[in-house]
Design a protein around this motif. Structure first.
Motif, PDB file in Angstrom:
ATOM      1  N   SER A 278      -3.365  -5.454   2.526  1.00  0.00           N
ATOM      2  CA  SER A 278      -2.975  -4.313   3.364  1.00  0.00           C
ATOM      3  C   SER A 278      -2.353  -4.788   4.660  1.00  0.00           C
ATOM      4  O   SER A 278      -1.416  -4.167   5.181  1.00  0.00           O
ATOM      5  CB  SER A 278      -4.190  -3.446   3.667  1.00  0.00           C
ATOM      6  OG  SER A 278      -4.682  -2.882   2.474  1.00  0.00           O
TER       7      SER A 278
ATOM      8  N   GLN B  82      -3.659   2.941   1.843  1.00  0.00           N
ATOM      9  CA  GLN B  82      -4.808   2.677   0.981  1.00  0.00           C
ATOM     10  C   GLN B  82      -5.801   3.843   1.068  1.00  0.00           C
ATOM     11  O   GLN B  82      -6.279   4.343   0.064  1.00  0.00           O
ATOM     12  CB  GLN B  82      -5.476   1.373   1.416  1.00  0.00           C
ATOM     13  CG  GLN B  82      -6.665   1.000   0.554  1.00  0.00           C
ATOM     14  CD  GLN B  82      -7.132  -0.410   0.845  1.00  0.00           C
ATOM     15  OE1 GLN B  82      -6.515  -1.160   1.593  1.00  0.00           O
ATOM     16  NE2 GLN B  82      -8.242  -0.787   0.235  1.00  0.00           N
TER      17      GLN B  82
ATOM     18  N   ASP C 299       0.100   1.001  -1.453  1.00  0.00           N
ATOM     19  CA  ASP C 299      -1.154   0.291  -1.225  1.00  0.00           C
ATOM     20  C   ASP C 299      -2.263   0.945  -2.060  1.00  0.00           C
ATOM     21  O   ASP C 299      -2.810   1.972  -1.690  1.00  0.00           O
ATOM     22  CB  ASP C 299      -1.504   0.326   0.275  1.00  0.00           C
ATOM     23  CG  ASP C 299      -2.567  -0.698   0.630  1.00  0.00           C
ATOM     24  OD1 ASP C 299      -3.186  -1.254  -0.307  1.00  0.00           O
ATOM     25  OD2 ASP C 299      -2.782  -0.934   1.840  1.00  0.00           O
ATOM     26  N   GLU C 300      -2.538   0.349  -3.192  1.00  0.00           N
ATOM     27  CA  GLU C 300      -3.566   0.822  -4.131  1.00  0.00           C
ATOM     28  C   GLU C 300      -3.391   2.296  -4.486  1.00  0.00           C
ATOM     29  O   GLU C 300      -4.277   3.114  -4.265  1.00  0.00           O
ATOM     30  CB  GLU C 300      -4.976   0.550  -3.565  1.00  0.00           C
ATOM     31  CG  GLU C 300      -5.159  -0.914  -3.220  1.00  0.00           C
ATOM     32  CD  GLU C 300      -6.625  -1.318  -3.072  1.00  0.00           C
ATOM     33  OE1 GLU C 300      -7.501  -0.546  -3.501  1.00  0.00           O
ATOM     34  OE2 GLU C 300      -6.876  -2.399  -2.536  1.00  0.00           O
TER      35      GLU C 300
END
Ligand SMILES: Nc1ncnc2c1ncn2[C@@H]1O[C@H](COP(=O)(O)OP(=O)(O)OP(=O)(O)O)[C@@H](O)[C@H]1O
Ligand SMILES: [Mg+2]
Lengths: 372, 254, 668
Positions: free
Chosen positions: B44, B86, B177-178
């Motif tokens: 991240s 995220q 991000d994820e």
């Protein structure tokens, strides 16, 4: 609820709020507004007590119309000034307005009165800005300029103070009296060592007092209200400043003594009335006041009392000449000439101001007594 | 093929902690590039550094030969980098459509007088981007939800909305991000398809994801981070075969 | 030399009191990251309770009540204990339910609690000062150092008390289990919770100790200056907060140091600068602002304390608010506003026509005047709403823009054109219309100027800095007499007129106000319903996401300040001409808080909300005067407002007209 119904409901509330119980035509309603709560309620309360007494006496006498006082609290808020003036203007029962504790609030209200032609007779606002502010505005108290100057002369010529320091509250009132005082004192030959100011409601005067102490004056003139004057006096005492304290009518209040205690002992202030020099004419006032309120009257009670009596005189003049209207009442005020009162005779000049004399009072044993 | 994004010796230090230590790698144009690594590896942080959210201690970043290291976040967006977060960061008090339109912010040209007079330019671009936004909502599978409140969407839909919003930026590079965190297999598959379609539109994708099956299928190249260092970088199959990677990461997860 | 020495002594005494109160702010901020604005009021309560206990009888609610006449040394600890308990109750009722809410919620709740306590105290003890009774220690003669520096025995007692209690607190924090738990919770609340620290009890304890310190400071202050008064806590509260920030908020030694440093700077500034005592408070606020700009972590603090969890009150519909029965209560209102907010042209035109029609339906000038105030305050609240409601920036200095507009037109009309050039105000009637724009633009510029230094700040710090700006503007307006005529104000400002036809009666003024409101709202809606409005709301909802989407957040914040300022300026011009007189009395912090409350009451981020709030409140203020309860205790009305706001924050933070949500794009 339909719009119309809603509005009717609102108007109903308005008239309740305006205390508008239906009145007979021969009732003269005196709107009264001042700070009746908040930090500076004392001036307003004193005026109100004086006015109430006068109304009681007039109604008991029974020869003239019935008088009624309609008090509204302005809480010392600028916003209220306009609204209250409009409330009186819109209430047809109100014939004249008395009171006012703050010049700034009176100044905000004057345009409204001007527009609806409602006469005002104020008793505690002293700003020179109010002179000639409106043909409907008058007051029975002297202006800052006059009072401050008289004190300046008195301090130098009678008390013999030559080195004087001035501290004043940073507003129309404080600046007005301080300037007038300074000018008169200098003209009388005193040296003004310096001038300090503070905001209304200030608590800490130690910095100013430390500086005043360094200048080593004979006298300190405090142009401000009793609450700050009391603090200045006690902080001066605790910092070892031992000078003649001089104050204004803003400090002429029993609260000065209860807040300031022995620190204000010996302080000299002025006002347009003094109970200790009661003549025969004023004895009835003092007696009645003490009976009604359980305390001695002060200058503001006396001015409130005189204001109502002056209104009664104007009402008499106006009814003699014709119908009693706001307009005729206003004209009648202009015709009053030397009407006697407990604060001396009342005549209004073209500016709506009054000429008069001052008493100088000194705190002795925790009470105001005529200064020697 | 020419790299779109090039990262050279990127270092990011938080206080005493080296979150990224001298990391270098390239992302090819129109690639789907994976970044993997255990928790706290610095993934991240890498995305944050590329989008102006993390202060760069040293190193250079270029996007299509333009230096973008250390530029503020809004400038990164203007340069054509869009991202998702995220932990989802939507505008909860706005509708789904309004959320998406914020993504188009950089395309609006109307000045204050145009807005006040609602001049043709202002009306026109507003209409154009509204239609585009509706299109993106269809694209990510949020048809019919435009007027719903973003805060009231289901978790999976919120992830999709974040992607739609990022797409409206018309980015050259999209950082995810994820995006599949907390989803079941079926949902993951849908997002996977979505990402492929995004790439087909010509957008380069850099994706962080912990699910190795998905990453093996989706990415042409992966970079492996471990304790802020680059552990491996290359074609997906090769990287996954490296023992160091398996030890550091895959050993634990599979 | 004796001047210097005496100032130093004065400063140390003041510093001791500031330090104690600063500890209250710091301790609580450290644990819950909340600036508890209500400490100033707890400070005041400490003073009142202590004095009351020392007297044989006190007037409470206007009635004489017998009191125990305790000696000072007994009354002081009892009052501190009582206030500490009040502090815990306040935390439980007003802040605990908001612990996970966006930062704006507890902050507004804190301001509301502050208004509530102050107004309540005024209802209980009356509005006049209560003087501090003298007692054995206070009657001792002062000690004179070097022949010229006076120190009273009580001052030495104050200093010793301050030192002992700070030392005690430090020992408590370092040596006891609860104390260490407090430090741990301050480091990381989540982690503390996970390792089994009873976080709720720790927070309650922080409020208990903090409130106790505030009360102690209040008692000592009241003793030193000889009185207690309902508003006495306000300024010392701000000073203590400044001291806490100066020292590094969250740090106890920092608070102690900050209190001393601030007192020294303030005292010597007042003593040595020209006209220093008039600008004394401005000096403190200037320090605060510079500090927040250049070193927000203060002297001893850590830098990262100043950030705010994302999210807004508006976005929280039904998320943390425990609506329950209250929700049902609002259902009909909601339905009404939902229709209105949808921006239907018919409804808006109908609303506008109703507003115009009121001018002819209402025949009573008094009620028209009230409506003028509703429009004026509604517009001011709308301006503030751009900043607080749409953009999510808590601004406590908004009145400054109102003042800028008012002063601009008044100075131009009266002090310059009339007094300098002899131009009669009625001859230049058209200038009023020009000034509406010019005043607005000027205030918008001021908005940008004052907004610029606040850009990096969020949440509490932003609120504090804007508050500082607002106060500085007011202090300057009061003291720069050559420019503004100071407290005398400016009078004789002409009413608006049209080709020599004066629009001076209440009906005309109201109509001018309604037209102005319609025009401003029309313009605002065009801006809000575009990418600009979306950028503002995006900043409010999640600043970092907005930034990631390409919104230059700093620039759009400045736009918000400028637009809010424009509203404030235009209203200021209208206000000056409708009142015909202005003075600094109209532009106080309390007015700002009132305007903020109107926005929150009506509904943040809606067009109609500010007017709903203003109508509700200003009409209530007047109607309430008809009830004897409020006649006897006018302050109770404001206490009610405070209580209402706290309840609103807990149960319905979006305000009355929450559902009148503004669409952020042109509907198709
Ligand atoms: N703003 C910050 N300040 C200080 N340290 C940080 C900050 N952001 C991240 N870190 C630290 O940097 C390291 C890398 O964090 P990062 O979030 O990049 O990990 P990650 O690879 O994304 O992990 P995950 O898989 O859990 O998301 C961690 O040790 C983290 O604690
Ligand atoms: Mg991560």
């Amino acid at each position: 609820m339909g719009v119309r119904k809603f509005v009717t409901a609102m108007l109903a509330t308005a008239s309740i709020a305006a205390g508008g119980v239906a009145q007979a035509d021969d009732t003269v309603t005196l709107g009264f507004t001042a700070a009746l709560s908040g930090d500076f309620a004392a001036f307003g309360e004193n005026m109100r007590r004086g006015a109430e007494l006068a109304i009681e006496q007039l109604n008991a006498d029974g020869t003239g119309p019935t008088f009624e006082l309609f008090p509204v609290d302005d809480r010392g808020e600028a916003r209220e000034g306009v609204l209250i003036a409009q409330r009186f203007c819109s209430d047809e029962d109100v014939d004249v307005v008395l009171g006012y504790s703050f010049s700034s609030i009176a100044l905000a209200a004057v345009p409204v009165y001007d527009q609806c032609g409602l006469p005002v007779l104020a008793s505690a606002v002293t700003s020179p800005d109010l002179s000639g502010a409106s043909p409907y505005f008058r007051r029975n108290i002297l202006t800052d300029a006059v009072q401050g100057a008289m004190m300046g002369t008195f301090a130098v010529e009678t008390l013999g103070d030559k080195r004087i320091y001035v501290i004043h509250q940073q507003d129309d009132y404080g600046i007005g009296v301080a300037n007038a005082f300074t000018e008169a004192a200098e003209a009388a030959g005193a040296e003004i060592l310096g001038t300090e100011n503070y905001l209304l409601g200030a608590k800490d005067f130690k910095t100013q007092i430390s500086r005043i102490r360094s200048a080593d004056p004979d006298a300190l003139f405090i142009g401000g209200f009793y609450s700050e004057a009391a603090k200045i006096a006690s902080q001066a005492q605790s910092l070892g400043v031992d000078v003649q304290l001089l104050g204004t009518d803003g400090s002429l209040n029993p609260e000065l003594v209860s807040l300031g205690g022995e620190a204000v002992e010996g302080m000299i202030v002025y006002g347009m009335f003094d109970p200790s020099v009661a003549t025969e004419d004023t004895a009835a006032f003092i007696e009645g006041y003490e009976a009604a309120h359980g305390m001695a009257p002060n200058a503001f009670s006396a001015l409130g009392y005189d204001a109502v009596m002056t209104v009664a005189e104007a009402v008499r003049i106006a009814t003699e000449a014709g119908d009693l209207t706001r307009e005729s009442l206003n004209t009648a005020f202009g015709e009053i000439d030397g009407f006697p009162g407990v604060t001396g005779p009342t005549t209004f000049d073209a500016q709506g101001d009054r000429a008069g004399s001052l008493y100088f009072l000194q705190v002795r044993d925790g009470a105001f007594a005529l200064a020697e | 093929m020419r790299p779109l994004l090039s990262i050279q010796d990127l270092t990011i230090v938080y206080g005493g902690l080296v979150a990224l230590g001298s990391v270098s790698f390239d992302v090819d144009e129109r690639a789907i590039h994976g970044v993997i690594g255990p928790n706290g590896a610095g993934k991240s942080t890498l995305v944050n550094a590329l989008t102006g959210f993390a202060p760069i201690s040293s190193g250079t970043v270029t996007l299509a030969d333009r230096h973008i290291g250390g530029i503020p976040a809004h400038a990164a967006a203007a340069a054509g980098i869009a991202r998702t977060f995220q932990n989802i960061r939507l505008f909860a008090g706005m509708t789904v459509l309004e959320n998406t339109l914020v993504g188009a912010h950089r395309h609006f040209r109307a000045r204050l007088p145009h807005l006040l007079l609602r001049a043709a330019t202002a009306r026109g671009e507003e209409k154009r981007w509204r239609e585009r936004a509706m299109g993106e909502l269809d694209f990510v599978g949020l048809t019919g939800q435009a007027q719903a409140s973003a805060g009231a969407l289901s978790y999976g839909h919120q992830r999709r909305l974040e992607i739609a919003r990022a797409l409206l930026l018309e980015p050259a590079l999209l950082l995810l991000d994820e995006p599949m965190a907390g989803m079941n297999a079926a949902e993951k598959e849908e997002i996977e398809t979505l990402i492929r379609k995004v790439r087909e539109r010509g957008v380069t994708v850099l994706i962080i994801e912990h699910d190795m099956q998905v990453m093996r299928r989706l990415c042409e190249r992966v970079t492996v981070l471990h304790h802020g260092r680059r552990l491996a970088d290359g074609a997906t199959a090769e990287v996954f075969a490296e023992t160091a990677v398996q030890e550091a990461y895959l050993g634990r997860s599979s | 030399m004796d001047f210097f020495g005496q100032l130093l002594v004065n400063a140390i005494m003041l510093g001791a009191i500031y330090s104690l109160a600063a500890i209250a702010y710091s301790l609580v901020y450290g644990v819950v990251q909340l600036v508890n604005f209500a400490f100033g009021e707890l400070f005041m309560l400490g003073a009142f309770i202590c004095i009351s206990l020392m007297l044989p009888s006190v007037r409470l609610f206007g009635l004489e009540a017998p009191m125990p006449a305790l000696p000072f040394l007994l009354a002081a600890p009892v009052s501190i204990a009582v206030v500490a308990a009040i502090g815990v109750v306040v935390e439980r009722l007003a802040y605990k339910p908001l612990r996970n809410a966006p930062r704006l919620a507890p902050l507004i709740a804190a301001i509301a609690v502050s208004v509530l306590l102050q107004s309540l105290a005024q209802s209980v003890w009356g509005a006049e000062e209560l003087s501090f009774p003298s007692f054995a220690l206070s009657d001792l003669p002062p000690i004179i150092l070097f022949d010229s520096i006076y120190v009273s025995v009580m001052e030495i007692v104050v200093l010793i008390t301050a030192l002992v209690s700070m030392l005690g607190l430090t020992l408590f924090v370092r040596r006891t289990r609860m104390g260490r738990a407090m430090t741990a919770a301050a480091e990381d609340r989540e982690a503390a919770y996970l390792v089994g620290i009873p976080v709720n009890r720790v927070i309650a304890l922080a409020f208990l100790i903090g409130s106790g310190f505030a009360a102690l400071a209040g008692v000592l202050y009241a003793q030193a200056y000889g009185f207690a008064h309902p508003t006495m806590g306000f300024l010392p509260g701000l000073k203590a907060l400044t001291a806490a920030v100066l020292g590094g908020i969250g740090s106890i030694p920092g608070a102690a140091l900050g209190g001393m440093v601030l007192a020294v700077i303030e005292t010597f500034g007042a003593g040595y600068l020209p006209n220093g005592s008039a600008y004394r408070d401005a000096i403190s606020f200037a320090i605060l602002i510079l500090l927040l700009m250049f070193r927000p972590q203060g002297l001893l603090g850590r830098p990262e304390l100043n950030d705010m969890p994302a999210g807004s009150l508006v976005g929280m519909l039904g998320q943390y608010a425990r609506a329950g029965g209250v929700g049902r209560l609002f259902a009909p209102i909601d339905r009404l506003f939902e229709r209105m907010g949808a921006g239907s042209l018919v409804l808006n035109v109908a609303l506008f026509c109703t507003a115009l029609a009121l001018a002819f339906i209402i025949t009573n000038d008094f009620w028209l005047r009230i409506l003028i105030f509703v429009v004026t305050y509604g517009l001011l609240a709308s301006g503030l709403n751009i900043v607080v409601g749409f953009t999510g920036l808590l601004d406590l200095g908004f009145v400054a823009f109102w003042a800028v507009g008012s002063y601009f037109t008044s100075i131009l009309f009266i002090l310059v054109l009339k007094n300098q050039f002899g131009v009669a105000p009625t001859d230049i009637w058209w200038l009023f219309y020009v000034n509406l724009i010019a005043g607005g633009v000027l205030a918008a510029g001021a908005g940008m100027l004052l907004g610029y230094p606040t850009l990096r700040l969020r949440g509490d710090y932003l609120a504090i800095m804007t508050l500082g700006f607002g106060e500085i503007v007011r202090i300057v307006a009061t003291n720069w007499i050559d420019l503004t005529r100071g407290p005398m104000g400016i009078r004789g400002i002409p009413t608006p007129s049209l080709f020599g036809y004066p629009l001076n009666d209440p009906r005309h003024l109201y109509l001018v106000g309604v037209l102005l409101a319609a025009a401003l709202l029309f313009l605002l809606s065009r801006v809000v319903r575009s990418y600009v409005g979306r950028a503002w709301v995006a900043i409010r909802e999640n600043e970092s996401a907005a930034e990631a989407m390409g919104v230059h957040t700093a620039r759009y914040k400045l736009y918000a300040y400028a637009s809010g300022g424009f509203f404030g300026g235009v209203v200021g011009v209208f206000f000056a001409h409708s009142q015909q007189y202005i003075s600094p009395l109209s532009f106080t912090l309390f007015e700002n808080i009132l305007i903020l409350m109107l926005v929150v009451l009506g509904g943040l981020g809606t067009f109609i909300g500010p007017f709903v709030g203003a109508l509700f409140w200003i009409v209530f203020l007047q109607v309430a005067q008809g009830f004897s309860l409020f006649q006897a205790m006018p302050e109770l009305r404001y206490a009610l407002l405070g209580a209402l706001l706290v309840a609103l924050m807990v149960f319905r933070p979006q305000g009355l007209s929450a559902r009148a949500r503004v669409p952020l794009s042109i509907e198709k």
